[in-house]
Scaffold this motif. Structure first.
Motif, PDB file in Angstrom:
ATOM      1  N   VAL A  67      -5.485   1.281  -1.137  1.00 42.17           N
ATOM      2  CA  VAL A  67      -4.629   0.642  -2.132  1.00 42.17           C
ATOM      3  C   VAL A  67      -4.290  -0.746  -1.598  1.00 42.17           C
ATOM      4  N   THR A  68      -4.660  -1.793  -2.350  1.00 40.48           N
ATOM      5  CA  THR A  68      -4.445  -3.144  -1.841  1.00 40.48           C
ATOM      6  C   THR A  68      -3.289  -3.836  -2.563  1.00 40.48           C
ATOM      7  N   ALA A  69      -2.300  -3.032  -2.966  1.00 36.52           N
ATOM      8  CA  ALA A  69      -1.052  -3.545  -3.534  1.00 36.52           C
ATOM      9  C   ALA A  69       0.060  -2.634  -3.014  1.00 36.52           C
TER      10      ALA A  69
ATOM     11  N   GLY B   5      -7.317  -0.486 -15.697  1.00 37.31           N
ATOM     12  CA  GLY B   5      -6.297   0.528 -15.977  1.00 37.31           C
ATOM     13  C   GLY B   5      -5.261   0.574 -14.883  1.00 37.31           C
ATOM     14  N   ASP B   6      -4.440   1.620 -14.926  1.00 32.11           N
ATOM     15  CA  ASP B   6      -3.372   1.803 -13.942  1.00 32.11           C
ATOM     16  C   ASP B   6      -3.887   2.653 -12.781  1.00 32.11           C
ATOM     17  N   GLY B   7      -4.269   1.976 -11.710  1.00 31.52           N
ATOM     18  CA  GLY B   7      -4.818   2.666 -10.537  1.00 31.52           C
ATOM     19  C   GLY B   7      -3.782   3.482  -9.780  1.00 31.52           C
ATOM     20  N   SER B   8      -2.486   3.352 -10.126  1.00 32.31           N
ATOM     21  CA  SER B   8      -1.495   4.199  -9.444  1.00 32.31           C
ATOM     22  C   SER B   8      -1.714   5.658  -9.861  1.00 32.31           C
TER      23      SER B   8
ATOM     24  N   LEU C 253     -12.438   5.085  -3.434  1.00 35.12           N
ATOM     25  CA  LEU C 253     -11.662   4.487  -4.519  1.00 35.12           C
ATOM     26  C   LEU C 253     -10.823   3.341  -3.962  1.00 35.12           C
ATOM     27  N   GLU C 254     -10.913   2.188  -4.623  1.00 31.99           N
ATOM     28  CA  GLU C 254      -9.994   1.087  -4.312  1.00 31.99           C
ATOM     29  C   GLU C 254      -9.057   0.900  -5.499  1.00 31.99           C
ATOM     30  N   VAL C 255      -7.761   0.766  -5.220  1.00 30.66           N
ATOM     31  CA  VAL C 255      -6.789   0.446  -6.277  1.00 30.66           C
ATOM     32  C   VAL C 255      -6.367  -1.012  -6.058  1.00 30.66           C
ATOM     33  N   GLY C 256      -6.644  -1.870  -7.054  1.00 32.04           N
ATOM     34  CA  GLY C 256      -6.337  -3.300  -6.923  1.00 32.04           C
ATOM     35  C   GLY C 256      -7.592  -4.097  -6.615  1.00 32.04           C
ATOM     36  N   THR C 257      -8.459  -4.252  -7.619  1.00 35.55           N
ATOM     37  CA  THR C 257      -9.762  -4.919  -7.421  1.00 35.55           C
ATOM     38  C   THR C 257      -9.604  -6.384  -7.043  1.00 35.55           C
ATOM     39  N   GLY C 258      -8.673  -7.080  -7.710  1.00 32.36           N
ATOM     40  CA  GLY C 258      -8.480  -8.514  -7.456  1.00 32.36           C
ATOM     41  C   GLY C 258      -9.782  -9.284  -7.625  1.00 32.36           C
ATOM     42  N   SER C 259     -10.227  -9.912  -6.530  1.00 31.47           N
ATOM     43  CA  SER C 259     -11.452 -10.730  -6.561  1.00 31.47           C
ATOM     44  C   SER C 259     -12.729  -9.901  -6.452  1.00 31.47           C
ATOM     45  N   GLY C 260     -12.608  -8.661  -5.954  1.00 31.00           N
ATOM     46  CA  GLY C 260     -13.788  -7.825  -5.702  1.00 31.00           C
ATOM     47  C   GLY C 260     -14.286  -7.905  -4.260  1.00 31.00           C
ATOM     48  N   TYR C 261     -13.647  -8.770  -3.425  1.00 25.09           N
ATOM     49  CA  TYR C 261     -14.130  -8.941  -2.041  1.00 25.09           C
ATOM     50  C   TYR C 261     -14.042  -7.645  -1.215  1.00 25.09           C
ATOM     51  N   GLN C 262     -12.879  -6.992  -1.254  1.00 25.56           N
ATOM     52  CA  GLN C 262     -12.719  -5.746  -0.482  1.00 25.56           C
ATOM     53  C   GLN C 262     -13.726  -4.689  -0.960  1.00 25.56           C
ATOM     54  N   ALA C 263     -13.949  -4.635  -2.272  1.00 33.74           N
ATOM     55  CA  ALA C 263     -14.915  -3.665  -2.815  1.00 33.74           C
ATOM     56  C   ALA C 263     -16.316  -3.960  -2.279  1.00 33.74           C
TER      57      ALA C 263
ATOM     58  N   GLY D 177      -1.021 -14.807 -10.656  1.00 38.58           N
ATOM     59  CA  GLY D 177      -0.017 -14.530  -9.632  1.00 38.58           C
ATOM     60  C   GLY D 177      -0.504 -13.571  -8.557  1.00 38.58           C
ATOM     61  N   GLN D 178      -1.809 -13.350  -8.456  1.00 42.08           N
ATOM     62  CA  GLN D 178      -2.368 -12.379  -7.492  1.00 42.08           C
ATOM     63  C   GLN D 178      -3.147 -13.109  -6.397  1.00 42.08           C
ATOM     64  N   THR D 179      -3.525 -12.375  -5.360  1.00 39.96           N
ATOM     65  CA  THR D 179      -4.206 -13.000  -4.214  1.00 39.96           C
ATOM     66  C   THR D 179      -5.386 -12.157  -3.734  1.00 39.96           C
ATOM     67  N   ILE D 180      -6.339 -12.835  -3.095  1.00 40.00           N
ATOM     68  CA  ILE D 180      -7.352 -12.142  -2.288  1.00 40.00           C
ATOM     69  C   ILE D 180      -6.700 -12.015  -0.909  1.00 40.00           C
TER      70      ILE D 180
ATOM     71  N   THR E 209     -13.426   0.927  -8.310  1.00 39.63           N
ATOM     72  CA  THR E 209     -12.269   0.073  -8.072  1.00 39.63           C
ATOM     73  C   THR E 209     -11.542  -0.165  -9.386  1.00 39.63           C
ATOM     74  N   VAL E 210     -10.211  -0.022  -9.354  1.00 37.94           N
ATOM     75  CA  VAL E 210      -9.406  -0.087 -10.580  1.00 37.94           C
ATOM     76  C   VAL E 210      -8.489  -1.307 -10.526  1.00 37.94           C
ATOM     77  N   GLU E 211      -8.490  -2.082 -11.612  1.00 33.69           N
ATOM     78  CA  GLU E 211      -7.650  -3.287 -11.712  1.00 33.69           C
ATOM     79  C   GLU E 211      -6.875  -3.240 -13.024  1.00 33.69           C
ATOM     80  N   ARG E 212      -5.557  -3.590 -12.958  1.00 35.57           N
ATOM     81  CA  ARG E 212      -4.757  -3.499 -14.188  1.00 35.57           C
ATOM     82  C   ARG E 212      -4.855  -4.751 -15.059  1.00 35.57           C
ATOM     83  N   ILE E 213      -5.262  -5.898 -14.463  1.00 36.88           N
ATOM     84  CA  ILE E 213      -5.309  -7.152 -15.230  1.00 36.88           C
ATOM     85  C   ILE E 213      -6.754  -7.399 -15.684  1.00 36.88           C
TER      86      ILE E 213
ATOM     87  N   LEU F 165       2.248  -3.021  -6.526  1.00 30.28           N
ATOM     88  CA  LEU F 165       1.480  -2.109  -7.372  1.00 30.28           C
ATOM     89  C   LEU F 165       2.351  -1.875  -8.598  1.00 30.28           C
ATOM     90  N   VAL F 166       1.839  -2.236  -9.769  1.00 31.05           N
ATOM     91  CA  VAL F 166       2.631  -2.133 -10.999  1.00 31.05           C
ATOM     92  C   VAL F 166       2.047  -1.015 -11.850  1.00 31.05           C
ATOM     93  N   GLY F 167       2.842   0.002 -12.120  1.00 27.74           N
ATOM     94  CA  GLY F 167       2.307   1.094 -12.927  1.00 27.74           C
ATOM     95  C   GLY F 167       3.190   2.319 -12.873  1.00 27.74           C
TER      96      GLY F 167
END
Ligand code: SAM
Length: 219
Positions: A155-157, A138-141, A84-94, A59-62, A109-113, A211-213
């Protein structure tokens, strides 16, 4: 096939410049170098250079390319920076950030999923950025205290409010770029820490996944 993607990459970066989304030479050359086709799932590969968000599973997006351009320019990363990036997703922004901070800098970069952290790990490895990017699950919040303070936090969420730990983990002169608002629509905020004081600027309306956390929305 690589040639076709390279041509498309040049075309989209040129239009982002013409449309006024991109002007910083460092960001332009980073976006010209990072192969977005390595960060989208195979079924969307041919759409890699559409300037639109694309599904990456769970349910996430680049994010759309213009949003990456806007957020990266507002973050203003420099060679040698610790970001620091919060919300790694695909890794593109990183990867875009890693291009800019260079070999003397680093991106955490921190990703919760966990499944997305694995997806990003394999994408960043294939594209050759793992020497400058560390992925944490983990919880990047709550930020990432072991590597703080940071020169920049992105923060990309979408957050309901600015998480206090992120402000604490921002170094002096550091910049925080974050969408703040409801689950459905937000405003992109830039917060600059100067001499212990915070300067806040609102950039434009935007729409991000939540951003869920602990300092974000409930799951
Ligand atoms: N920057 C990503 C990229 O380049 O592909 C796109 C990020 S996507 C729009 C938002 C990401 O934030 C999702 O992968 C989501 O799982 C993640 N996320 C949401 N809440 C989070 C949290 N509390 N900590 C870490 N990641 C979170």
């Amino acid at each position: 096939m690589g040639g076709v993607f390279e041509e498309e990459r040049r075309r989209v970066v040129r239009s982002l410049v013409e449309e006024g989304y991109l002007s910083d030479e460092r960001v332009i050359s980073a976006m010209l170098r990072v192969p977005r086709e390595e960060f989208v799932p195979p079924e969307y590969r041919r759409l890699s250079y559409y300037d639109s968000p694309l599904p990456i599973g769970y349910g996430q997006t680049i994010s759309a390319l213009h949003m990456v351009a806007i957020m990266t320019e507002r973050l203003s990363p420099m060679p040698g920076h610790r970001v620091l990036e919060v919300g790694t997703g695909s890794g593109y922004q990183a990867a875009v950030l890693a291009e800019i901070v260079g070999p003397r800098g680093h991106v955490w970069t921190v990703e919760r999923i966990p499944g997305l952290a694995e997806f990003a790990l394999s994408n960043l490895s294939r594209a050759g950025y793992l020497n400058r990017v560390t992925i944490a699950v983990g919880d990047g919040s709550e930020g990432f205290p072991p590597a703080s303070p940071f020169d920049g936090i992105i923060v990309t969420a979408a957050a309901p409010d600015v998480p206090e730990p992120l402000l604490e983990q921002l170094g002096d002169g550091g910049r925080l770029v974050i969408p703040v608002g409801s689950r459905w629509v937000q405003v992109l905020r830039v917060i600059v820490k100067e001499g212990g004081k915070l300067r806040v600027e609102e950039v434009l309306p935007c729409v991000f996944v939540p951003l869920v956390g602990k300092y974000g929305f409930r799951a």
